[in-house]
Write an enzyme that holds these catalytic residues in place. Structure first.
Site, PDB file in Angstrom:
ATOM      1  N   ASP A  90      -0.064   5.370   0.551  1.00 46.67           N
ATOM      2  CA  ASP A  90      -1.230   6.171   0.952  1.00 46.67           C
ATOM      3  C   ASP A  90      -0.985   7.669   0.990  1.00 46.67           C
ATOM      4  O   ASP A  90       0.017   8.133   1.548  1.00 46.67           O
ATOM      5  CB  ASP A  90      -1.678   5.804   2.379  1.00 46.67           C
ATOM      6  N   GLU A 101      -3.567  10.176   2.851  1.00 44.89           N
ATOM      7  CA  GLU A 101      -4.802  10.257   3.622  1.00 44.89           C
ATOM      8  C   GLU A 101      -4.984  11.692   4.103  1.00 44.89           C
ATOM      9  O   GLU A 101      -4.055  12.305   4.632  1.00 44.89           O
ATOM     10  CB  GLU A 101      -4.766   9.305   4.818  1.00 44.89           C
ATOM     11  N   GLU A 144       0.836  -1.194   0.000  1.00 49.56           N
ATOM     12  CA  GLU A 144       0.000   0.000   0.000  1.00 49.56           C
ATOM     13  C   GLU A 144       0.877   1.254   0.000  1.00 49.56           C
ATOM     14  O   GLU A 144       1.933   1.278   0.632  1.00 49.56           O
ATOM     15  CB  GLU A 144      -0.910  -0.009   1.234  1.00 49.56           C
TER      16      GLU A 144
END
Length: 333
Positions: A110, A112, A108
């Site tokens: 990310d 955010e 992953e």
């Protein structure tokens, strides 16, 4: 335009980026050309021009979309406008993941965006996982130097076999270099690109103290200027459809220029509020890929002497930082 032709355009432009070519010069795509609806039924709306998308969170559900293809390395970007007013507990994510394919050892990368109470700013959190290493969060968090609810701002990820770079408005804010000691913790398997809005009340704002208040719903995140350029992978054969040399070109493009590095260092000095590399409360031994900057360490230690100074937990007067996948947002309030 076929994928190979688009990728050749991408590489010719991106190689120019090393000498200062702007990220926004890369070709954009229509939503239906590169993405599909993930969840949220009527909470995802594609604009009539086919280039812009609205994701909504309300009492019923959040929403999201996902790329049609999976990719092994590339450049992924969108301009995003975040919800205004009270947004505590709201999480908007723009990220790469293969959790649907590799449930126990997923990768992953990310971006955010973490909402806040009225009068407090949105924050950005970046993170990476490789090979299911979710027990070793590699979060960094930053305050924004602009109001992300007033206008669109560009958020981009470069992912090559040796680097991951996060950009905001064409300025790098974080560089992750692959090291031998990271092993499988560096994302290395094909991933899809996702964009979602969802309820993160349990952790996103001040460690869950402030949750989503649906009195202020619907919460709307707007996405436009979608760029999706990379080595698409056949889901069956799992072979990237890139011409010879494309990976080397991407590797070259992922090198930060001297001018960009100065901007990145200045931005981190002014706006970074958390880095796992300095979190002594969480990691007694610094993770092997961390390059400790004494100036950063000193500034963060003054900012939060418990987390970054290694003061024992009994001095925290009952407060506790979670060691779970998410880092509590205690510094926001």
């Amino acid at each position: 335009m076929g994928f190979l032709a688009r990728f050749l355009v991408f590489m010719s432009l991106f190689t120019g980026l090393v000498s200062g070519f702007a990220l926004q010069k890369l070709p954009l795509i229509q939503f239906d050309e590169g993405y599909t609806h993930l969840f949220g039924d009527q909470n995802l709306i594609v604009h009539r021009d086919g280039k812009s998308v609205r994701l909504t969170l309300d009492e019923r559900t959040g929403s999201g979309f996902v790329s049609n293809d999976i990719y092994l390395h590339g450049f992924f970007s969108s301009s995003i406008k975040l919800p205004a007013d009270y947004s505590a507990g709201v999480v908007i994510a723009f990220y790469l993941s293969n959790g649907d394919i590799y449930e126990k050892n997923h990768d992953e990368i990310d971006f955010e965006f973490l909402g806040n109470i009225r009068g407090k700013e949105w924050r950005i959190q970046t993170n990476i996982y490789g090979n299911g290493s979710t027990h070793l969060g590699r979060e960094e968090r930053y305050n924004l130097w602009f109001d992300p609810t007033e206008d669109f701002h560009q958020y981009s990820i470069i992912w090559s076999r040796s680097h991951i770079i996060f950009y905001v408005d064409n300025i790098p804010i974080r560089e992750v270099k692959r090291t031998a000691t990271m092993g499988g913790d560096f994302p290395a398997k094909p991933m899809s690109l996702y964009a979602t809005i969802w309820d993160g009340s349990k952790w996103a704002t001040n460690g869950g103290k402030y949750g989503v208040n649906y009195k202020f719903a619907p919460y709307v995140a707007q996405f436009t200027d979608l760029s999706l350029h990379g080595c698409a992978v056949d889901p069956i054969d799992k072979v990237p459809s890139c011409q010879d040399g494309a990976a080397e070109d991407l590797l070259l493009a992922s090198e930060i220029t001297e001018s960009q590095r100065k901007k990145m260092e200045s931005l981190r000095r002014k706006h970074m509020t958390y880095s796992y590399c300095y979190d002594h409360a969480r990691y007694k031994v610094v993770l092997p890929e961390c390059v400790v900057n004494p100036e950063e360490a000193k500034r963060l230690r003054v900012y939060d002497p418990v987390t970054f100074g290694g003061i024992p937990h009994r001095h925290r007067h009952g407060k506790h930082r979670s060691k779970s996948r998410r880092v509590d947002g205690n510094e926001a309030i």
